[in-house]
Design a protein around this motif. Sequence first.
Motif, mmCIF file in Angstrom:
data_model
loop_
_atom_site.group_PDB
_atom_site.id
_atom_site.type_symbol
_atom_site.label_atom_id
_atom_site.label_comp_id
_atom_site.label_asym_id
_atom_site.label_seq_id
_atom_site.Cartn_x
_atom_site.Cartn_y
_atom_site.Cartn_z
ATOM 1 N N ALA A 213 0.830 -1.207 0.000
ATOM 2 C CA ALA A 213 0.000 0.000 0.000
ATOM 3 C C ALA A 213 0.864 1.256 0.000
ATOM 4 C CB ALA A 213 -0.925 -0.010 1.211
ATOM 5 N N GLU A 214 1.950 1.245 0.744
ATOM 6 C CA GLU A 214 2.838 2.403 0.780
ATOM 7 C C GLU A 214 3.496 2.634 -0.575
ATOM 8 O OE1 GLU A 214 5.426 1.569 4.052
ATOM 9 O OE2 GLU A 214 3.985 2.286 5.558
ATOM 10 N N LYS A 215 3.806 1.578 -1.296
ATOM 11 C CA LYS A 215 4.369 1.726 -2.635
ATOM 12 C C LYS A 215 3.349 2.350 -3.592
ATOM 13 C CE LYS A 215 7.744 -2.053 -2.422
ATOM 14 N NZ LYS A 215 8.119 -3.392 -2.951
ATOM 15 N N VAL A 216 2.092 1.945 -3.445
ATOM 16 C CA VAL A 216 1.038 2.535 -4.271
ATOM 17 C C VAL A 216 0.948 4.039 -4.022
ATOM 18 C CG1 VAL A 216 -1.440 2.615 -4.695
ATOM 19 C CG2 VAL A 216 -0.289 0.406 -4.450
ATOM 20 N N LEU A 217 0.899 4.436 -2.754
ATOM 21 C CA LEU A 217 0.798 5.855 -2.423
ATOM 22 C C LEU A 217 2.008 6.632 -2.938
ATOM 23 C CD1 LEU A 217 -0.567 5.605 1.224
ATOM 24 C CD2 LEU A 217 -1.837 6.273 -0.821
ATOM 25 N N ALA A 218 3.176 6.027 -2.866
ATOM 26 C CA ALA A 218 4.390 6.703 -3.326
ATOM 27 C C ALA A 218 4.367 6.958 -4.831
ATOM 28 C CB ALA A 218 5.613 5.884 -2.951
ATOM 29 N N ALA A 219 3.562 6.178 -5.568
ATOM 30 C CA ALA A 219 3.483 6.340 -7.022
ATOM 31 C C ALA A 219 2.519 7.439 -7.438
ATOM 32 C CB ALA A 219 3.063 5.014 -7.655
ATOM 33 N N ILE A 220 1.823 8.051 -6.477
ATOM 34 C CA ILE A 220 0.818 9.092 -6.780
ATOM 35 C C ILE A 220 1.320 10.412 -6.220
ATOM 36 C CG2 ILE A 220 -1.588 9.797 -6.469
ATOM 37 C CD1 ILE A 220 -2.144 6.747 -5.905
ATOM 38 N N PRO A 221 1.695 11.366 -7.068
ATOM 39 C CA PRO A 221 2.331 12.584 -6.575
ATOM 40 C C PRO A 221 1.388 13.617 -5.969
ATOM 41 C CG PRO A 221 2.175 12.645 -8.972
ATOM 42 C CD PRO A 221 1.687 11.296 -8.541
ATOM 43 N N GLU A 222 0.121 13.592 -6.340
ATOM 44 C CA GLU A 222 -0.801 14.636 -5.910
ATOM 45 C C GLU A 222 -1.220 14.470 -4.447
ATOM 46 O OE1 GLU A 222 -1.425 13.924 -10.321
ATOM 47 O OE2 GLU A 222 -1.351 12.661 -8.520
ATOM 48 N N ALA A 223 -1.759 15.545 -3.876
ATOM 49 C CA ALA A 223 -2.327 15.487 -2.531
ATOM 50 C C ALA A 223 -3.516 14.532 -2.534
ATOM 51 C CB ALA A 223 -2.768 16.874 -2.085
#
Length: 271
Positions: A213-223
């Motif tokens: 899940a943390e890797k997924v979030l890291a792939a999304i740059p926006e707020a």
Amino acid sequence: MFTCAYVTFDDPDQHDDERELALAAWREAGITGRAERWDDPEVRWESYDAVVVRSVWDYLARREEFLAWARRVEATTRLLNPAQVLERNTDKTYLRELGVPVVPTHWSSRDLPAWDEYVVKPAVSAGARDTVRTTDPGRARAHAAWLEETGRTPMVQPYLDMVEAEGETSLLHFNRRFSHAVRRTPMLSPGVAGADQVRAQPRIPAPDQVELAEKVLAAIPEALLYARIDLVRLPDGTPVVIEVELTEPYLFLRYDPGAAAGLARALRELL
């Protein structure tokens, strides 16, 4: 005192049972919230400090109209989640770009892989709409071809038996901070007719699920005010992403005593 719009839609047959819980938590955090229909032409979106997209569950049939609305709102005030996120996230072809392990997916009606059982659905969908589960490759191919004929991108995936034993695990994050997780009954299990019959229970995610899940979030740059990352396990136990919900996810706020307050705190931080 901040004032924010809680964006929903008008349908007496579908009730957003998280709205009042979220608005009460907003008030505790010093945020005045008002429920507004996204397609109400009388709303002055620029009068809000932020516009929070929540239960816009009718956007599927009006996706382009919804995205145009999001871009107009974002031109006048803060939109959460941002319009660019909504545009990518409302078409599941984003799974091809995540750069993390996802459920094996074939994107065409041609040359289907030899799987024991298939799930076929459109890339723009929700709640198992226009989705079939079948052991017949001919039926899977025909449904994928029908989706192509109607101008939609098909997603052909193997049905994973692991979801029967372990279910789908949803990890909820507010402002990128982990809040809580639930185990969900798979929608395509026998006796489960659709999204309205899905049941959930709180669960503590395993370390490998948290890491993914943390890797997924890291792939999304926006707020991101909110993110729901849905995971399943492959037969060898490897966790993979089945969906990343960034547009109108149910947040399972009632399943954790601090979830609603956590959402309000995240909103306050972003304001």
